[in-house]
Design an enzyme around this catalytic site. Structure first.
Site: not given
Length: 251
Positions: A39-41, A44
């Site tokens: 997941v990337s910021t 998310q």
């Protein structure tokens, strides 16, 4: 019950290898599985994707099909970046144990069609030894011509989605900058307040403690203090950093 091993090596924000509970009892002959979550910021925040949610889905998937889930690896990185320690650790473990590779979706593997084709050709395509199970690609076999075509199409759509979001973001940034808005991270000494201006934008205000720290840095610099000495002084005086970390004299 099996548990994954852990590692003290850290990169970015998460450990490549994570702890998990897998209480399903499987026979010794059960196919081994390596899970991978990413997941990337930005994802998310935008899509509500979380590493924990992906982990639970992989555990449930392997339990349902009676796979021997031996490890789960993770990254907090964009899908356009192949420099991911968790992904490479997952591939290494897969090769050592002959396990299958499990992820909830193709875009967890990559959002770049070139990288997807490289991964498929290297590990999962025609003539390769390893199997991949992607929950959003059920029934798609990359060892067949039609399977590779379907994976290419899904990878192309994932890349198109990222590029569309990126283009819209850049357009919004350019528009905001054209109209005088502050875009991105503010310099040390400034912060966004809750107050909105006439255009609905958050008002930028001074941060007194940080401005005082800037003045202190200038004072120490005028005394010919070196960067490490300045950092040590700021740390001893409990001066606030921008990211609530520690001062260092290497930057």
């Amino acid at each position: 019950m099996r548990k994954s091993h852990t590692t003290t090596h850290r990169r970015r924000q998460v450990d490549p290898s994570i702890r998990f509970r897998y209480d399903t009892v499987v026979p010794e002959s059960a196919p081994k599985a390596i899970g991978y979550i990413r997941v990337s910021t930005e994802e998310q925040k935008r899509d509500g994707i979380s590493l924990d949610a992906q982990k639970e889905r992989i555990i449930a998937y392997c339990a349902f099909f009676k796979y021997d889930l031996v490890a789960i690896y993770q990254d907090d990185s964009t899908g356009f970046d192949m420099n991911r320690p968790g992904l490479h650790a997952a591939f290494d473990h897969m090769k050592r144990t002959g396990s299958m590779f499990v992820a909830i979706a193709l875009d967890r593997l990559s959002r770049n069609i070139i990288d997807v084709e490289y991964i498929v050709d290297s590990y999962f395509g025609l003539g390769c030894d390893y199997q991949i199970h992607l929950m959003d690609c059920a029934g798609i076999d990359p060892k067949t011509r039609d399977g590779r075509m379907m994976l290419r199409f899904k990878a192309l759509m994932a890349q198109h989605q990222v590029e569309t979001i990126r283009d819209r973001t850049q357009q919004g940034v350019r528009y905001a900058m054209k109209h005088g808005a502050n875009v991105g991270r503010l310099p040390y000494g400034k912060a966004y307040s809750r107050q909105l201006d006439a255009e609905g934008r958050r008002v930028v205000v001074d941060v007194p403690e940080q401005l005082a720290t800037i003045a202190r840095i200038k004072e120490l610099h005028a005394q010919n203090a070196t960067a490490p000495q300045i950092a040590k002084t700021l740390q001893s005086e409990n001066r606030p950093t921008a990211a609530k970390g520690e001062w260092n004299g290497t930057g």
